[in-house]
Design a protein around this motif. Structure first.
Motif, PDB file in Angstrom:
ATOM      1  N   ASN A 130       0.828  -1.199   0.000  1.00  6.70           N
ATOM      2  CA  ASN A 130       0.000   0.000   0.000  1.00  6.70           C
ATOM      3  C   ASN A 130       0.868   1.256   0.000  1.00  6.70           C
ATOM      4  N   TYR A 131       0.508   2.207  -0.873  1.00  9.59           N
ATOM      5  CA  TYR A 131       1.223   3.469  -1.027  1.00  9.59           C
ATOM      6  C   TYR A 131       0.219   4.615  -1.022  1.00  9.59           C
ATOM      7  N   ASP A 132       0.675   5.785  -0.587  1.00  9.91           N
ATOM      8  CA  ASP A 132      -0.188   6.954  -0.705  1.00  9.91           C
ATOM      9  C   ASP A 132      -0.048   7.542  -2.107  1.00  9.91           C
ATOM     10  N   GLU A 133      -0.751   8.644  -2.376  1.00  6.60           N
ATOM     11  CA  GLU A 133      -0.760   9.250  -3.708  1.00  6.60           C
ATOM     12  C   GLU A 133       0.623   9.712  -4.149  1.00  6.60           C
ATOM     13  N   ALA A 134       1.491  10.006  -3.197  1.00 12.23           N
ATOM     14  CA  ALA A 134       2.841  10.482  -3.516  1.00 12.23           C
ATOM     15  C   ALA A 134       3.853   9.343  -3.624  1.00 12.23           C
ATOM     16  N   GLY A 135       3.405   8.101  -3.466  1.00 11.24           N
ATOM     17  CA  GLY A 135       4.304   6.965  -3.587  1.00 11.24           C
ATOM     18  C   GLY A 135       5.000   6.568  -2.302  1.00 11.24           C
ATOM     19  N   LYS A 136       4.552   7.095  -1.164  1.00  8.43           N
ATOM     20  CA  LYS A 136       5.148   6.700   0.110  1.00  8.43           C
ATOM     21  C   LYS A 136       4.541   5.377   0.559  1.00  8.43           C
ATOM     22  N   TYR A 137       5.406   4.448   0.925  1.00 10.20           N
ATOM     23  CA  TYR A 137       4.978   3.124   1.374  1.00 10.20           C
ATOM     24  C   TYR A 137       4.269   3.239   2.720  1.00 10.20           C
TER      25      TYR A 137
END
Length: 174
Positions: A130-137
Motif C-alpha cells: 500500500n502506497y499513498d498518492e505520492a508513492g510513500k509506502y
C-alpha cells in the motif's frame, strides 16, 4: 481485510520456491533509498556497497534454488526515479540472482489496470503493498487464501506480456 497473522517479512523468510513482485508505480522515491536516489540525481557514481544487504539476502535465497523475480509495469519516457531504480537497483540486484521483466505499456493497453503492487509467494500467499498518492509506502496487507487464484492470474498475465529487463534495457534504457 487481513486474514493472516503473518507479515510480509514472515512470508519472505519462509517461502520455499518462488517470490514474485508486481510493481506498478513510476516513483517510489518516498519509500526508501532516498539518499541513493539523491546521489543518482546529483550524477554521483553508484557506491560499490549500494543495496548490499538486499543483494546478500537475494543470494541466500537464490543460492538455495529459490526464484525471486518481478515485473514492472511502466511507460516511456521514464521518470527520473525509474531511471534510478532500473539503472542502479535492478542492475545491482541482478548480481544477487533476482530476475526482472518489463511490461511496457507505451504503445499498448495495460492488461493489469488498477491492479495493486504485490508480492506473491509459492502460489500460496499474497501481500499487497500500500502506497499513498505520492508513492510513500504505507505498509503491506497479507490477504487470505481466497484471493490466491486472483493474484495467480495477475502474475501469469504480467509475465505473459512482459519482456526480460536486459533486452528491454538494451533498447530503451541507457
Amino acid at each position: 481485510m487481513t486474514t493472516s497473522s503473518k507479515t510480509l517479512g514472515d512470508l519472505f523468510d519462509s517461502f520455499k520456491r518462488e517470490a514474485f513482485r508486481l510493481e506498478t508505480l513510476d516513483d517510489y522515491s518516498r519509500s526508501g533509498n532516498v539518499d541513493a536516489y539523491h546521489a543518482f540525481l546529483a550524477g554521483e557514481p553508484q557506491p560499490d556497497d549500494y543495496n548490499a544487504g538486499w543483494v546478500e539476502e537475494l543470494r541466500s535465497h537464490t543460492g538455495q534454488g529459490k526464484r525471486i523475480h518481478r515485473v514492472h509495469i511502466l511507460s516511456r519516457p521514464l521518470t527520473e526515479y525509474l531511471r534510478f531504480e532500473l539503472g542502479w537497483g535492478y542492475r545491482k540486484n541482478m548480481t544477487g540472482g533476482e530476475e526482472f521483466f518489463i511490461l511496457d505499456t507505451t504503445d499498448k493497453p495495460n492488461p493489469l489496470e488498477n491492479v495493486p503492487d504485490f508480492w506473491f509467494f509459492d502460489f500460496e500467499s499474497v501481500a499487497v503493498m500500500n502506497y499513498d498518492e505520492a508513492g510513500k509506502y504505507l505498509g503491506s496487507e497479507v490477504l487470505g487464501p481466497e484471493r490466491t487464484a486472483e493474484f495467480a492470474r495477475f502474475r501469469t498475465t504480467a509475465l505473459a506480456h512482459a519482456e526480460p529487463f536486459t533486452e528491454w534495457w538494451a533498447k530503451y534504457g541507457a
